[in-house]
Design an enzyme around this catalytic site. Structure first.
Site, PDB file in Angstrom:
ATOM      1  N   ASN A 279       1.206  -0.810  -0.259  1.00 60.22           N
ATOM      2  CA  ASN A 279       0.099   0.300   0.082  1.00 60.22           C
ATOM      3  C   ASN A 279       0.105   1.306   0.142  1.00 60.22           C
ATOM      4  O   ASN A 279       1.883   1.196   0.049  1.00 60.22           O
ATOM      5  CB  ASN A 279      -0.853  -0.011   0.692  1.00 60.22           C
ATOM      6  CG  ASN A 279       0.025   0.046   2.385  1.00 60.22           C
ATOM      7  OD1 ASN A 279       0.582  -0.271   3.291  1.00 60.22           O
ATOM      8  ND2 ASN A 279      -0.589   1.302   3.045  1.00 60.22           N
ATOM      9  N   CYS A 281       2.351   3.315   1.777  1.00 61.76           N
ATOM     10  CA  CYS A 281       3.041   3.568   3.251  1.00 61.76           C
ATOM     11  C   CYS A 281       3.601   2.410   3.134  1.00 61.76           C
ATOM     12  O   CYS A 281       4.645   1.722   4.440  1.00 61.76           O
ATOM     13  CB  CYS A 281       1.801   4.391   4.453  1.00 61.76           C
ATOM     14  SG  CYS A 281       1.210   6.118   4.339  1.00 61.76           S
ATOM     15  N   GLU A 283       2.361   0.008   5.585  1.00 61.92           N
ATOM     16  CA  GLU A 283       2.392  -0.910   6.066  1.00 61.92           C
ATOM     17  C   GLU A 283       2.075  -1.950   6.398  1.00 61.92           C
ATOM     18  O   GLU A 283       1.499  -3.526   6.930  1.00 61.92           O
ATOM     19  CB  GLU A 283       2.200  -0.156   7.441  1.00 61.92           C
ATOM     20  CG  GLU A 283       0.377  -0.053   7.160  1.00 61.92           C
ATOM     21  CD  GLU A 283       0.396   1.157   6.582  1.00 61.92           C
ATOM     22  OE1 GLU A 283      -0.954   1.775   6.921  1.00 61.92           O
ATOM     23  OE2 GLU A 283       1.480   1.562   5.851  1.00 61.92           O
TER      24      GLU A 283
END
Length: 392
Positions: A279, A281, A283
């Site tokens: 995704n 970011c 994470e």
């Protein structure tokens, strides 16, 4: 019918509300944007393009009643467009639906033909980067449609793709154009300086395996390989590639790197496929065509003024929110039909924590120390083990 009795359901609701009201836990933002709008205010929302899975039959159907009746709850999506025109154009539609619900998308360009590769209908491909630019522009358009957050994207490419050097340097060059405009009195970040350059809605990362770093150590060359034919497209010194990555990361924060060998080693769903991207970011790092509902536990709320940590209280909260995430996988909807099928099947949960640094300060532990790393490891292990146990 998730709970056996109405009393069980009410206890769960009370505990989940307690955790949120007291700032012990927070869902990812699409839950707060979308969930409850229809229940509380009777607003069905637009018919949109979302799909939901029937938990009884497993059938995936379009949500015809309205977007807020079966709201989009997941923040993180990963898609895998195929190397054909229909799939590449459909990606724009899917991303628009994802952004409209307040969510972000990641995808990998590695399997999309490079610039100049032959097309089946004659002629040559315009290349993976050209489609990347279209999708990035689309994110800017949907973001400006009155929604309450910027669209977020991640785009990755493997280091031996023929277009990799354009991928590594492209955003940096666009950012330099914006700098020139800003130096000539077009300084607003939301103004023309950034509206007229590309890749501003996307984080980019180069996917590199252990073999790449071995080439760096030995001053070797990277063979660039055409996607369809597998033939050699050219060579680039590995050190030169890493220098360009490093300069971009220093200059504008992009590209980052994803360490493919370690990622595949830790893939918990490897029998169902490889991990190709993340995704925006990073994470959430899982299979293509899946989505994840994130949540964050506030560590300070489980500690006293001196930082003494209440493990049992922490675990009880984890059990409650794991149930909530599991429900969200079925209760929520998805703007991509395939994802509406796969995410409930994997029951993806992204549980994390906040205020780790504050906890260290309360305990008087230096941030960059073995004690800090040991405490972080212990808290993470407790969280992971507890949520896996409850999820199972």
């Amino acid at each position: 019918d998730y709970f056996k009795t109405d009393e069980d359901r009410q206890v769960f609701e009370d505990e989940l509300n307690f955790l949120q009201i007291n700032q012990m836990f927070a869902f990812n933002s699409p839950v707060y944007f979308n969930a409850g709008i229809h229940t509380m205010y009777g607003i069905p929302g637009s018919r949109g393009m979302n799909f939901a899975k029937d938990p009884e039959t497993g059938e995936v159907k379009g949500v015809s009643e309205g977007f807020y009746v079966r709201p989009q709850c997941h923040a993180c999506f990963i898609m895998g467009p195929e190397d054909n025109l229909e799939s590449l154009l459909q990606q724009s539609v899917a991303e628009g639906g994802i952004f409209a619900g307040g969510s972000g998308i990641g995808l990998d360009l590695s399997h999309i033909r490079a610039e100049g590769e032959p097309l089946s209908s004659g002629g040559v491909s315009s290349g993976a980067i050209s489609f990347f630019e279209v999708w990035d522009r689309g994110a800017g358009v949907v973001k400006s449609g009155g929604k309450n957050r910027r669209a977020a994207r991640m785009t990755t490419m493997v280091y031996h793709h023929p277009d990799i050097m354009k991928f590594i340097t492209g955003k940096r060059k666009e950012d330099y154009k914006a700098l020139i405009l800003q130096q000539n009195d077009v300084a607003d970040f939301e103004g023309d300086a950034y509206k007229t350059v590309s890749f501003q809605n996307t984080n980019i990362s180069v996917r590199a395996d252990d073999e790449f770093f071995e080439k760096v150590r030995n001053n070797g060359d990277v063979d660039l390989i055409y996607v369809r034919s597998g033939e050699l497209a050219g060579r680039v010194p590995a050190v030169k590639m890493l220098e360009e990555i490093s300069f971009g990361a220093w200059r504008i924060g992009d590209p980052g790197m994803q360490f493919v060998s370690k990622i595949h080693e830790m893939n918990t769903g490897r029998n169902s496929g490889p991990i190709n991207s993340s995704n925006p970011c990073s994470e959430y790092m899982f299979l293509d065509n899946t989505a994840c509902n994130l949540g964050s536990l506030n560590l300070i709320k489980f500690a006293d003024e001196l930082g003494k940590f209440d493990i049992e209280k922490f675990q009880e909260a984890i059990k409650v929110v794991t149930i909530a995430h599991d429900i969200a996988n079925f209760a929520g909807s998805y703007p991509v039909k395939e994802i509406a099928d796969t995410s409930p099947r994997f029951s993806t949960i992204g549980l994390g924590y906040a205020n780790l640094g504050t906890l260290f300060m309360r305990k008087g532990i230096p941030y960059d120390s073995e004690r800090a790393r040991t405490l972080a490891s212990a808290i993470t292990a407790i969280m992971t083990g507890t949520t896996y146990e409850r999820s199972a």
